[in-house]
Design a protein around this motif. Structure first.
Motif, PDB file in Angstrom:
ATOM      1  N   LYS A 288       0.838  -1.188   0.000  1.00  0.00           N
ATOM      2  CA  LYS A 288       0.000   0.000   0.000  1.00  0.00           C
ATOM      3  C   LYS A 288       0.875   1.241   0.000  1.00  0.00           C
ATOM      4  O   LYS A 288       1.860   1.319   0.745  1.00  0.00           O
ATOM      5  N   PHE A 289       0.515   2.230  -0.848  1.00  0.00           N
ATOM      6  CA  PHE A 289       1.282   3.461  -0.950  1.00  0.00           C
ATOM      7  C   PHE A 289       0.514   4.610  -0.309  1.00  0.00           C
ATOM      8  O   PHE A 289      -0.720   4.607  -0.242  1.00  0.00           O
ATOM      9  N   ALA A 290       1.274   5.599   0.135  1.00  0.00           N
ATOM     10  CA  ALA A 290       0.679   6.732   0.846  1.00  0.00           C
ATOM     11  C   ALA A 290      -0.173   7.610  -0.063  1.00  0.00           C
ATOM     12  O   ALA A 290      -1.100   8.279   0.394  1.00  0.00           O
ATOM     13  N   GLY A 291       0.141   7.613  -1.351  1.00  0.00           N
ATOM     14  CA  GLY A 291      -0.617   8.445  -2.276  1.00  0.00           C
ATOM     15  C   GLY A 291      -0.281   8.106  -3.707  1.00  0.00           C
ATOM     16  O   GLY A 291       0.580   7.262  -3.994  1.00  0.00           O
ATOM     17  N   LEU A 292      -0.928   8.814  -4.658  1.00  0.00           N
ATOM     18  CA  LEU A 292      -0.758   8.504  -6.069  1.00  0.00           C
ATOM     19  C   LEU A 292       0.647   8.822  -6.569  1.00  0.00           C
ATOM     20  O   LEU A 292       1.178   8.109  -7.424  1.00  0.00           O
ATOM     21  N   ASP A 293       1.264   9.880  -6.041  1.00  0.00           N
ATOM     22  CA  ASP A 293       2.614  10.221  -6.494  1.00  0.00           C
ATOM     23  C   ASP A 293       3.605   9.111  -6.159  1.00  0.00           C
ATOM     24  O   ASP A 293       4.453   8.747  -6.987  1.00  0.00           O
ATOM     25  N   ALA A 294       3.496   8.570  -4.952  1.00  0.00           N
ATOM     26  CA  ALA A 294       4.384   7.475  -4.552  1.00  0.00           C
ATOM     27  C   ALA A 294       4.121   6.233  -5.401  1.00  0.00           C
ATOM     28  O   ALA A 294       5.053   5.530  -5.811  1.00  0.00           O
ATOM     29  N   LEU A 295       2.851   5.975  -5.696  1.00  0.00           N
ATOM     30  CA  LEU A 295       2.494   4.824  -6.530  1.00  0.00           C
ATOM     31  C   LEU A 295       3.046   4.993  -7.937  1.00  0.00           C
ATOM     32  O   LEU A 295       3.641   4.060  -8.504  1.00  0.00           O
ATOM     33  N   LYS A 296       2.877   6.182  -8.530  1.00  0.00           N
ATOM     34  CA  LYS A 296       3.372   6.429  -9.883  1.00  0.00           C
ATOM     35  C   LYS A 296       4.880   6.268  -9.965  1.00  0.00           C
ATOM     36  O   LYS A 296       5.409   5.696 -10.919  1.00  0.00           O
ATOM     37  N   SER A 297       5.594   6.768  -8.960  1.00  0.00           N
ATOM     38  CA  SER A 297       7.039   6.652  -8.939  1.00  0.00           C
ATOM     39  C   SER A 297       7.470   5.185  -8.900  1.00  0.00           C
ATOM     40  O   SER A 297       8.389   4.770  -9.621  1.00  0.00           O
ATOM     41  N   GLN A 298       6.783   4.380  -8.085  1.00  0.00           N
ATOM     42  CA  GLN A 298       7.134   2.973  -7.985  1.00  0.00           C
ATOM     43  C   GLN A 298       6.800   2.222  -9.272  1.00  0.00           C
ATOM     44  O   GLN A 298       7.577   1.368  -9.717  1.00  0.00           O
ATOM     45  N   ILE A 299       5.677   2.564  -9.895  1.00  0.00           N
ATOM     46  CA  ILE A 299       5.334   1.895 -11.148  1.00  0.00           C
ATOM     47  C   ILE A 299       6.379   2.204 -12.219  1.00  0.00           C
ATOM     48  O   ILE A 299       6.747   1.325 -13.014  1.00  0.00           O
ATOM     49  N   SER A 300       6.878   3.428 -12.247  1.00  0.00           N
ATOM     50  CA  SER A 300       7.935   3.776 -13.202  1.00  0.00           C
ATOM     51  C   SER A 300       9.164   2.916 -12.980  1.00  0.00           C
ATOM     52  O   SER A 300       9.791   2.422 -13.942  1.00  0.00           O
ATOM     53  N   GLU A 301       9.522   2.707 -11.715  1.00  0.00           N
ATOM     54  CA  GLU A 301      10.662   1.837 -11.399  1.00  0.00           C
ATOM     55  C   GLU A 301      10.367   0.392 -11.798  1.00  0.00           C
ATOM     56  O   GLU A 301      11.240  -0.315 -12.323  1.00  0.00           O
ATOM     57  N   ASP A 302       9.137  -0.058 -11.540  1.00  0.00           N
ATOM     58  CA  ASP A 302       8.751  -1.420 -11.918  1.00  0.00           C
ATOM     59  C   ASP A 302       8.873  -1.620 -13.426  1.00  0.00           C
ATOM     60  O   ASP A 302       9.361  -2.657 -13.896  1.00  0.00           O
ATOM     61  N   CYS A 303       8.426  -0.625 -14.196  1.00  0.00           N
ATOM     62  CA  CYS A 303       8.489  -0.724 -15.652  1.00  0.00           C
ATOM     63  C   CYS A 303       9.931  -0.824 -16.135  1.00  0.00           C
ATOM     64  O   CYS A 303      10.255  -1.638 -17.013  1.00  0.00           O
ATOM     65  N   ALA A 304      10.804   0.002 -15.568  1.00  0.00           N
ATOM     66  CA  ALA A 304      12.210  -0.027 -15.958  1.00  0.00           C
ATOM     67  C   ALA A 304      12.831  -1.380 -15.636  1.00  0.00           C
ATOM     68  O   ALA A 304      13.582  -1.957 -16.442  1.00  0.00           O
ATOM     69  N   GLN A 305      12.514  -1.919 -14.454  1.00  0.00           N
ATOM     70  CA  GLN A 305      13.068  -3.210 -14.068  1.00  0.00           C
ATOM     71  C   GLN A 305      12.518  -4.322 -14.958  1.00  0.00           C
ATOM     72  O   GLN A 305      13.251  -5.225 -15.381  1.00  0.00           O
ATOM     73  N   ALA A 306      11.235  -4.248 -15.271  1.00  0.00           N
ATOM     74  CA  ALA A 306      10.626  -5.265 -16.126  1.00  0.00           C
ATOM     75  C   ALA A 306      11.236  -5.242 -17.527  1.00  0.00           C
ATOM     76  O   ALA A 306      11.492  -6.298 -18.118  1.00  0.00           O
ATOM     77  N   ARG A 307      11.478  -4.050 -18.055  1.00  0.00           N
ATOM     78  CA  ARG A 307      12.090  -3.962 -19.385  1.00  0.00           C
ATOM     79  C   ARG A 307      13.454  -4.648 -19.391  1.00  0.00           C
ATOM     80  O   ARG A 307      13.813  -5.341 -20.354  1.00  0.00           O
ATOM     81  N   ARG A 308      14.227  -4.448 -18.322  1.00  0.00           N
ATOM     82  CA  ARG A 308      15.548  -5.093 -18.254  1.00  0.00           C
ATOM     83  C   ARG A 308      15.405  -6.609 -18.200  1.00  0.00           C
ATOM     84  O   ARG A 308      16.136  -7.344 -18.868  1.00  0.00           O
ATOM     85  N   CYS A 309      14.462  -7.089 -17.402  1.00  0.00           N
ATOM     86  CA  CYS A 309      14.258  -8.534 -17.266  1.00  0.00           C
ATOM     87  C   CYS A 309      13.826  -9.181 -18.579  1.00  0.00           C
ATOM     88  O   CYS A 309      14.206 -10.311 -18.892  1.00  0.00           O
ATOM     89  N   LEU A 310      13.035  -8.437 -19.345  1.00  0.00           N
ATOM     90  CA  LEU A 310      12.414  -9.012 -20.532  1.00  0.00           C
ATOM     91  C   LEU A 310      13.252  -8.862 -21.794  1.00  0.00           C
ATOM     92  O   LEU A 310      12.918  -9.461 -22.822  1.00  0.00           O
ATOM     93  N   ALA A 311      14.313  -8.103 -21.731  1.00  0.00           N
ATOM     94  CA  ALA A 311      15.112  -7.850 -22.934  1.00  0.00           C
ATOM     95  C   ALA A 311      15.569  -9.148 -23.584  1.00  0.00           C
ATOM     96  O   ALA A 311      15.517  -9.302 -24.808  1.00  0.00           O
ATOM     97  N   ALA A 312      15.995 -10.119 -22.770  1.00  0.00           N
ATOM     98  CA  ALA A 312      16.450 -11.395 -23.317  1.00  0.00           C
ATOM     99  C   ALA A 312      15.286 -12.358 -23.516  1.00  0.00           C
ATOM    100  O   ALA A 312      15.218 -13.074 -24.520  1.00  0.00           O
ATOM    101  N   ALA A 313      14.357 -12.357 -22.565  1.00  0.00           N
ATOM    102  CA  ALA A 313      13.272 -13.339 -22.607  1.00  0.00           C
ATOM    103  C   ALA A 313      12.407 -13.186 -23.846  1.00  0.00           C
ATOM    104  O   ALA A 313      11.931 -14.164 -24.411  1.00  0.00           O
ATOM    105  N   ARG A 314      12.217 -11.953 -24.291  1.00  0.00           N
ATOM    106  CA  ARG A 314      11.302 -11.747 -25.407  1.00  0.00           C
ATOM    107  C   ARG A 314      11.807 -12.393 -26.690  1.00  0.00           C
ATOM    108  O   ARG A 314      11.035 -12.733 -27.586  1.00  0.00           O
ATOM    109  N   ASP A 315      13.132 -12.589 -26.787  1.00  0.00           N
ATOM    110  CA  ASP A 315      13.678 -13.213 -27.977  1.00  0.00           C
ATOM    111  C   ASP A 315      13.153 -14.634 -28.172  1.00  0.00           C
ATOM    112  O   ASP A 315      13.182 -15.175 -29.275  1.00  0.00           O
TER     113      ASP A 315
END
Length: 321
Positions: A288-315
């Motif tokens: 649970k996040f304190a507000g929308l700004d904190a949630l948005k910031s974490q989702i941005s980090e999640d997206c960046a991490q997911a892109r790194r994880c998937l770079a090889a897998a998508r092949d």
């Protein structure tokens, strides 16, 4: 592959067959070996090759209202089995009336009278009949009595010596280890469902999501995952990278579990379409996040991490026809 819903509706062309029997939830390499053995024997004997499984899963009939547990419900199980190349599949309707068949009645009425089997293939631990009263030993005796062959496939083990099992796959998923689940399945675990309308909060904060209800799928560990999403393109599947959250969305005080999938660099309309979601990597627990700004910031980090994880897998995922 032809699909039938009851053993009594089989045409003559698929009777006098070789059939693989089992629940096959997950269709993991052990199951694939059973089905592959049946297919090879059918080719050798010049007979139709079939698979007989049960729908709904017997566990859901005997324990209605229990926690969701299925790895491969009807639609995805059918597709995975079809890829293995049998001539036909019987998705036998399972209810309390069918469950009342004794082991002997199952052999006589279903296998002999219904399918006209010439050879049956099962796993080493196969059980059948009312109260699971029948096993490989009884099936062997009845095969000899009724004049059909029987092959019991030994346990199939992974490289580390562990037996492939649906139980182990469920354990991996519920403890946040989709990579181990993929190793045991021989492919990434997928959830498939129709995209439904939600409350559009994701779109409002810049991360639109496709909402997929879990139905009777096993609930994996709640949290955020790197995923590959298979978008139905009318006969083929186009795989796109993304990030997904499974859980109850505590920031918004929601109670029902939901899978929310954000596809990277995609602005199409998915409402009402079927979406396949392959869990590739577990990124973090849901919180649970304190507000929308904190949630948005974490989702941005999640997206960046997911892109790194998937770079090889998508092949490894190409468009499927």
């Amino acid at each position: 592959m032809r699909v039938f819903r009851h053993y009594t509706e089989l045409p003559a062309a698929v009777r006098a067959c070789v059939v693989a029997l089992g629940n096959f939830d997950g269709v993991h390499p052990g199951h694939q070996t059973v089905i592959g053995t049946a297919k090879a024997l059918a080719h050798e004997l010049a007979l139709p090759a079939g698979v007989m499984t049960f729908e709904p899963h017997p566990r859901s009939v005997f324990k209605p209202g229990g926690a969701p547990f299925r790895l491969t419900p009807f639609r995805i199980k059918t597709r995975v089995i079809e890829d293995l190349g049998p001539d036909f599949l019987i998705m036998q309707h399972f209810d309390l009336a069918f469950a009342a068949h004794s082991a002997e009645a199952f052999v006589q009425e279903v296998l002999v009278a219904g399918l006209g089997v010439r050879h049956v293939v099962v796993g080493y631990d196969y059980e059948f009949g009312k109260g699971r009263s029948g096993g490989v030993e009884l099936l062997s005796a009845m095969a000899a009595r009724h004049g059909f062959g029987l092959t019991a496939v030994p346990a199939v083990t992974a490289g580390d010596g562990h037996v492939y099992s649906s139980t182990a796959i469920r354990q991996a998923l519920t403890t946040g280890n989709p990579r181990e689940a993929a190793r045991l399945l021989g492919r990434p675990w997928e959830i498939e469902g129709r995209v439904e309308h939600g409350d559009a909060r994701g779109r409002q904060i810049g991360f639109p999501t496709a909402n997929v209800e879990m139905a009777d799928y096993l609930h994996p560990s709640a949290g955020v995952y790197a995923v590959l999403a298979g978008v139905d393109q009318g006969g083929r599947t186009e795989w796109r990278p993304g990030v997904a959250n499974f859980g109850r969305r505590p920031t918004f005080d929601k109670a029902d579990p939901l899978l929310e999938v954000h596809l990277f660099d995609f602005d199409g309309d998915l409402y009402g379409r079927h979406l396949r979601v392959a869990l590739m990597e577990y990124l973090r627990p849901e919180r649970k996040f304190a507000g929308l700004d904190a949630l948005k910031s974490q989702i941005s980090e999640d997206c960046a991490q997911a892109r790194r994880c998937l770079a090889a897998a998508r092949d490894h995922f190409e468009s499927e026809s």
